[in-house]
Design an enzyme around this catalytic site. Structure first.
Site, mmCIF file in Angstrom:
data_model
loop_
_atom_site.group_PDB
_atom_site.id
_atom_site.type_symbol
_atom_site.label_atom_id
_atom_site.label_comp_id
_atom_site.label_asym_id
_atom_site.label_seq_id
_atom_site.Cartn_x
_atom_site.Cartn_y
_atom_site.Cartn_z
ATOM 1 N N CYS A 14 -2.538 -2.662 9.294
ATOM 2 C CA CYS A 14 -2.027 -1.370 9.755
ATOM 3 C C CYS A 14 -1.531 -1.480 11.196
ATOM 4 O O CYS A 14 -0.544 -0.834 11.565
ATOM 5 C CB CYS A 14 -3.108 -0.305 9.647
ATOM 6 S SG CYS A 14 -3.969 -0.335 8.063
ATOM 7 N N CYS A 62 -2.782 5.475 5.685
ATOM 8 C CA CYS A 62 -4.238 5.508 5.806
ATOM 9 C C CYS A 62 -4.639 5.956 7.221
ATOM 10 O O CYS A 62 -3.801 5.964 8.126
ATOM 11 C CB CYS A 62 -4.787 4.113 5.510
ATOM 12 S SG CYS A 62 -4.372 2.914 6.780
ATOM 13 N N CYS A 98 0.819 -1.216 0.000
ATOM 14 C CA CYS A 98 0.000 0.000 0.000
ATOM 15 C C CYS A 98 0.852 1.266 0.000
ATOM 16 O O CYS A 98 0.339 2.358 -0.218
ATOM 17 C CB CYS A 98 -0.955 0.024 1.195
ATOM 18 S SG CYS A 98 -0.105 0.102 2.771
ATOM 19 N N ASP A 135 2.333 2.605 2.579
ATOM 20 C CA ASP A 135 2.303 3.331 3.845
ATOM 21 C C ASP A 135 3.601 3.147 4.625
ATOM 22 O O ASP A 135 4.225 2.079 4.574
ATOM 23 C CB ASP A 135 1.128 2.845 4.714
ATOM 24 C CG ASP A 135 -0.221 3.248 4.134
ATOM 25 O OD1 ASP A 135 -0.228 3.943 3.115
ATOM 26 O OD2 ASP A 135 -1.246 2.870 4.708
HETATM 27 FE FE1 FES Z 1 -1.447 0.531 4.350
HETATM 28 FE FE2 FES Z 1 -3.065 0.972 6.373
HETATM 29 S S1 FES Z 1 -3.606 0.570 4.328
HETATM 30 S S2 FES Z 1 -0.962 0.439 6.452
#
Ligand code: FES
Length: 126
Positions: free
Chosen positions: A103, A59, A33, A35
């Site tokens: 996450c 997110c 993702c 992140d």
């Molecule tokens: Fe990537 Fe939350 S969607 S860590």
């Protein structure tokens, strides 16, 4: 998708920002993702986590999990911080959508990497 606790921590995180004087930093990223959670710890001479802050690109759940991770490690001995689990973070937030459970794992990883970084800087093997 997000409960009220997650939304509150996302919109008004209390631990956001860099930490001046931090002596341990853990950076955990999720390649799928994109992140990234960066966790900063200030560990005192007794090995107690005096302060914890974060900078997260991600997110709402990643930001909320980062904020909770800081609250959970603050006041712990540095090796006790390793016991803070993604499940504890998940529970503290009152749960996360299935698609956001990862996450909380990312936040746990950031804690572990920060502890590792602390020991590396101290020249110790953990
Ligand atoms: Fe990537 Fe939350 S969607 S860590």
């Amino acid at each position: 998708m997000y409960n009220q606790t997650v939304m509150t921590k996302f919109l008004r995180p209390e631990n956001a920002g860099a930490l001046r004087g931090a002596n341990a930093v853990g950076k955990a990223g999720n390649s799928s993702c994109g992140d990234v959670i960066k966790l900063y710890l200030l560990v005192d001479e007794e090995g107690v986590v005096e302060e914890a802050k974060f900078k997260t690109f991600g997110c709402p759940a990643a930001i909320a999990c980062s904020d909770v991770a800081c609250d959970l490690v603050r006041g712990l001995k540095i090796d006790e911080a390793l016991d803070v689990s993604s499940k504890e973070i998940f529970d503290e937030l009152g749960g996360l959508d299935d698609s956001r459970v990862y996450c909380s794992v990312l936040a746990e990883d950031a804690i572990k990497l920060a502890v590792e970084n602390y020991y590396k800087k101290k020249g110790k093997e953990n």
